[in-house]
Design a protein around this motif. Structure first.
Motif, PDB file in Angstrom:
ATOM      1  N   GLY A 328     -22.632   8.587 -15.436  1.00 16.08           N
ATOM      2  CA  GLY A 328     -21.262   8.099 -15.514  1.00 16.08           C
ATOM      3  C   GLY A 328     -20.374   8.989 -14.657  1.00 16.08           C
ATOM      4  N   GLY A 329     -19.083   8.754 -14.708  1.00 17.48           N
ATOM      5  CA  GLY A 329     -18.156   9.565 -13.916  1.00 17.48           C
ATOM      6  C   GLY A 329     -17.666   8.819 -12.691  1.00 17.48           C
ATOM      7  N   ALA A 330     -17.658   9.504 -11.545  1.00 20.49           N
ATOM      8  CA  ALA A 330     -17.125   8.887 -10.326  1.00 20.49           C
ATOM      9  C   ALA A 330     -17.781   9.493  -9.091  1.00 20.49           C
ATOM     10  N   SER A 331     -17.553   8.826  -7.964  1.00 22.02           N
ATOM     11  CA  SER A 331     -18.098   9.301  -6.689  1.00 22.02           C
ATOM     12  C   SER A 331     -17.028   9.188  -5.611  1.00 22.02           C
ATOM     13  N   LEU A 332     -17.335   9.710  -4.434  1.00 23.31           N
ATOM     14  CA  LEU A 332     -16.390   9.727  -3.323  1.00 23.31           C
ATOM     15  C   LEU A 332     -16.833   8.745  -2.243  1.00 23.31           C
ATOM     16  N   TRP A 333     -15.884   7.935  -1.772  1.00 24.91           N
ATOM     17  CA  TRP A 333     -16.169   6.877  -0.808  1.00 24.91           C
ATOM     18  C   TRP A 333     -15.459   7.152   0.510  1.00 24.91           C
ATOM     19  N   MET A 334     -16.164   6.920   1.607  1.00 29.64           N
ATOM     20  CA  MET A 334     -15.623   7.104   2.955  1.00 29.64           C
ATOM     21  C   MET A 334     -14.985   5.803   3.434  1.00 29.64           C
ATOM     22  N   SER A 335     -13.777   5.896   3.971  1.00 25.64           N
ATOM     23  CA  SER A 335     -13.095   4.694   4.438  1.00 25.64           C
ATOM     24  C   SER A 335     -13.626   4.205   5.781  1.00 25.64           C
ATOM     25  N   LYS A 336     -13.616   2.901   5.937  1.00 21.05           N
ATOM     26  CA  LYS A 336     -13.966   2.244   7.187  1.00 21.05           C
ATOM     27  C   LYS A 336     -12.671   1.853   7.879  1.00 21.05           C
ATOM     28  N   GLY A 337     -12.612   1.979   9.203  1.00 17.90           N
ATOM     29  CA  GLY A 337     -11.421   1.571   9.941  1.00 17.90           C
ATOM     30  C   GLY A 337     -10.519   2.713  10.330  1.00 17.90           C
ATOM     31  N   ILE A 338     -10.799   3.928   9.833  1.00 15.27           N
ATOM     32  CA  ILE A 338      -9.998   5.096  10.222  1.00 15.27           C
ATOM     33  C   ILE A 338     -10.583   5.706  11.490  1.00 15.27           C
ATOM     34  N   ALA A 339      -9.889   6.680  12.052  1.00 10.82           N
ATOM     35  CA  ALA A 339     -10.322   7.306  13.303  1.00 10.82           C
ATOM     36  C   ALA A 339     -11.636   8.052  13.122  1.00 10.82           C
ATOM     37  N   GLU A 340     -12.397   8.145  14.204  1.00 11.58           N
ATOM     38  CA  GLU A 340     -13.706   8.800  14.153  1.00 11.58           C
ATOM     39  C   GLU A 340     -13.594  10.261  13.740  1.00 11.58           C
ATOM     40  N   ASN A 341     -12.587  10.966  14.275  1.00 11.06           N
ATOM     41  CA  ASN A 341     -12.484  12.382  13.914  1.00 11.06           C
ATOM     42  C   ASN A 341     -12.065  12.577  12.455  1.00 11.06           C
ATOM     43  N   GLU A 342     -11.402  11.583  11.879  1.00 10.41           N
ATOM     44  CA  GLU A 342     -11.071  11.653  10.452  1.00 10.41           C
ATOM     45  C   GLU A 342     -12.318  11.450   9.602  1.00 10.41           C
ATOM     46  N   GLN A 343     -13.189  10.552  10.033  1.00  2.00           N
ATOM     47  CA  GLN A 343     -14.447  10.372   9.318  1.00  2.00           C
ATOM     48  C   GLN A 343     -15.299  11.641   9.411  1.00  2.00           C
ATOM     49  N   GLU A 344     -15.290  12.266  10.578  1.00  2.00           N
ATOM     50  CA  GLU A 344     -16.042  13.519  10.738  1.00  2.00           C
ATOM     51  C   GLU A 344     -15.505  14.603   9.801  1.00  2.00           C
ATOM     52  N   ALA A 345     -14.181  14.672   9.694  1.00  2.00           N
ATOM     53  CA  ALA A 345     -13.569  15.663   8.799  1.00  2.00           C
ATOM     54  C   ALA A 345     -13.972  15.381   7.353  1.00  2.00           C
ATOM     55  N   ALA A 346     -13.947  14.111   6.975  1.00  3.90           N
ATOM     56  CA  ALA A 346     -14.314  13.739   5.610  1.00  3.90           C
ATOM     57  C   ALA A 346     -15.769  14.082   5.321  1.00  3.90           C
ATOM     58  N   TRP A 347     -16.643  13.835   6.284  1.00  5.31           N
ATOM     59  CA  TRP A 347     -18.063  14.135   6.102  1.00  5.31           C
ATOM     60  C   TRP A 347     -18.288  15.641   5.956  1.00  5.31           C
ATOM     61  N   GLU A 348     -17.594  16.429   6.760  1.00  2.24           N
ATOM     62  CA  GLU A 348     -17.732  17.886   6.647  1.00  2.24           C
ATOM     63  C   GLU A 348     -17.257  18.373   5.282  1.00  2.24           C
ATOM     64  N   PHE A 349     -16.188  17.780   4.785  1.00  2.00           N
ATOM     65  CA  PHE A 349     -15.693  18.168   3.460  1.00  2.00           C
ATOM     66  C   PHE A 349     -16.702  17.788   2.371  1.00  2.00           C
TER      67      PHE A 349
END
Length: 457
Positions: A328-349
């Protein structure tokens, strides 16, 4: 706990909006849940700070000590490198956060990361808002085996991970060791089967204390079905296709309702309603000797009780082997449609979040599981476990869980509505309704909700 009625109304509203927007969204959502060779969906660069760091938003629903710990973890990440800056933003409840996401999902204005409760998994996969985690795992050759398998399994579909587990918990049975001693029961050996719980509850019952209680909440029912190996819905628990039939009113579900009905009729079951605080207060004040809680509630039970507290695996029907628990609980989801470098930042985090040191802090601060088991080898965790061995029981139960469709958990987009159906069925049961009849009505209500959801998908 979350307001169940509010949750149900939220999801019904969500389905209504889906009907109105289906014509315009159907083309753009085609195959949106399949990983791509390049996770990025935008060539533009995201926003940054004056010193050149890429800035991303992280929407979450953690409050209290959970928010304090999360803010400290985010600050630690921001200080650990000079390329990215994460801004954690509290968005209210899970339902409120998801409502806000719907208004910007799939666009460049969406937050890079959103925390979503586990029963929102099916909706998020179908939404068209997200980039599956598997895209980044494959691109980065990230070693997923370092994370807890029985946590990952919930968020995997067809072998692919769609979101990064974060605040994960399972149910446990918590009991009053002092009361066990007074009743002539072994305080070091909690009852394991339904019949053993029924017998112990009869011995523990006094004029001031009930033997056993369970919050009137669908999650606990789901767990007691799953540990018997029972499925909640058809289509392999909704994992091989869109579920259309409820299965929880079968033998496993009836075992659970008969278990509760037996104690309720005997006067050994305490009904403390739907509020987490009420049932926890009943335990700490000696009004009930055994009850079901979240593993994240263990620390509070120990700290608030004036007696010795025991923690045990959840019980199972006598005629089956224990299968284990569902995350149970929750998870973290990566957004689609944002800039590539923002996705990279999210993945590193997200990778930073999974490190043993960070997971050890999260586990100790909040009581949630560490999604990286190496966190349990950290000295601060070992010291805590030595002081409170009850914490280890929660981890042992998770790691002893047998992987399978039952313990992987069901995926349906209308889980909040279904849980409300179970709440109604439990309330009816405690008022004297026949167990099978109460379950069948909940199944019918769940099937109606699934039918609507499948038609508007």
């Amino acid at each position: 706990m979350k307001n169940l009625l509010k949750s149900s109304l939220f999801w019904l509203l969500l389905l209504t909006v889906a009907i109105l927007t289906a014509c315009t969204n159907s083309d753009s959502n085609t195959n949106n849940d399949e990983p791509t060779d390049n996770p990025a969906t935008s060539d533009s660069e995201g926003t940054g700070t004056e010193d050149g760091k890429v800035t991303i938003d992280f929407w979450h629903a953690m409050s209290g000590s959970g928010q304090e710990s999360l803010d400290a973890i985010v600050a630690g990440f921001n200080e650990s490198q000079d390329k990215y800056e994460v801004k954690a933003e509290f968005q209210g409840s899970y339902e409120e956060s998801l409502t806000k996401l719907r208004s910007v999902g799939g666009t460049k204005d969406a937050p890079a990361i959103t925390q979503v409760f586990e029963v929102g998994t099916k909706y998020m996969i179908d939404s068209g808002y997200i980039e599956p985690m598997q895209s980044f795992i494959d691109k980065d050759n990230y070693d997923l085996s370092q994370l807890e398998e029985n946590i990952l399994n919930y968020y995997k579909v067809d072998g692919e991970l769609y979101s990064m587990p974060f605040n994960s918990s399972t149910p446990v049975m918590i009991y009053n060791k002092d009361a066990f001693k007074e009743a002539g029961l072994d305080p070091e050996k909690a009852p394991e089967t339904f019949s053993e719980v029924i017998d112990a509850a009869a011995k523990l019952k006094t004029d001031d204390m009930y033997g056993f209680s369970m919050l009137t909440y669908g999650w606990f029912f789901e767990q007691l079905v799953a540990t018997q190996g029972g499925l909640y819905v058809n289509e392999d628990n909704g994992r091989s296709g869109d579920a259309s039939e409820a299965l929880f009113n079968g033998p496993e579900g009836l075992n659970v309702f008969n278990f509760l009905d037996t104690m309720n009729k005997a006067g050994t079951f305490g009904n403390f309603g739907t509020n987490w605080d009420d049932i926890r207060a009943a335990f700490s004040t000696g009004k009930v000797a055994m009850y079901m809680d979240s593993s994240a509630g263990v620390a509070g039970a120990i700290n608030n009780a004036p007696f010795e507290v025991g923690v045990a695996y959840i019980p199972h029907a006598d005629e089956v082997q224990r299968n284990g628990v569902v995350i149970g609980g929750a998870s973290l989801w990566m957004s689609k449609g944002i800039a590539e470098n923002e996705q990279e930042a999210a993945w590193e985090f997200m990778k930073y979040l999974t490190t043993p040191e960070v997971q050890a802090k999260w586990h100790l601060d909040t009581g949630y599981f560490a999604i990286n088991p190496k966190a349990y080898e950290e000295e601060n965790v070992k010291e805590k476990w030595a002081e409170f061995p009850q914490f280890k029981v929660t981890v042992d139960q998770l790691q002893d869980t047998v992987p399978g469709l039952a313990t992987q958990g069901a995926l349906i987009s209308v889980f909040p509505e279904s849980r409300q159906q179970i709440v109604t069925a439990l309330e009816d049961l405690y008022q004297g309704k026949d167990p099978q009849e109460a379950l069948d009505q909940a199944a019918e209500g769940t099937e109606r909700a699934m039918e609507i959801a499948n038609k508007t998908k």
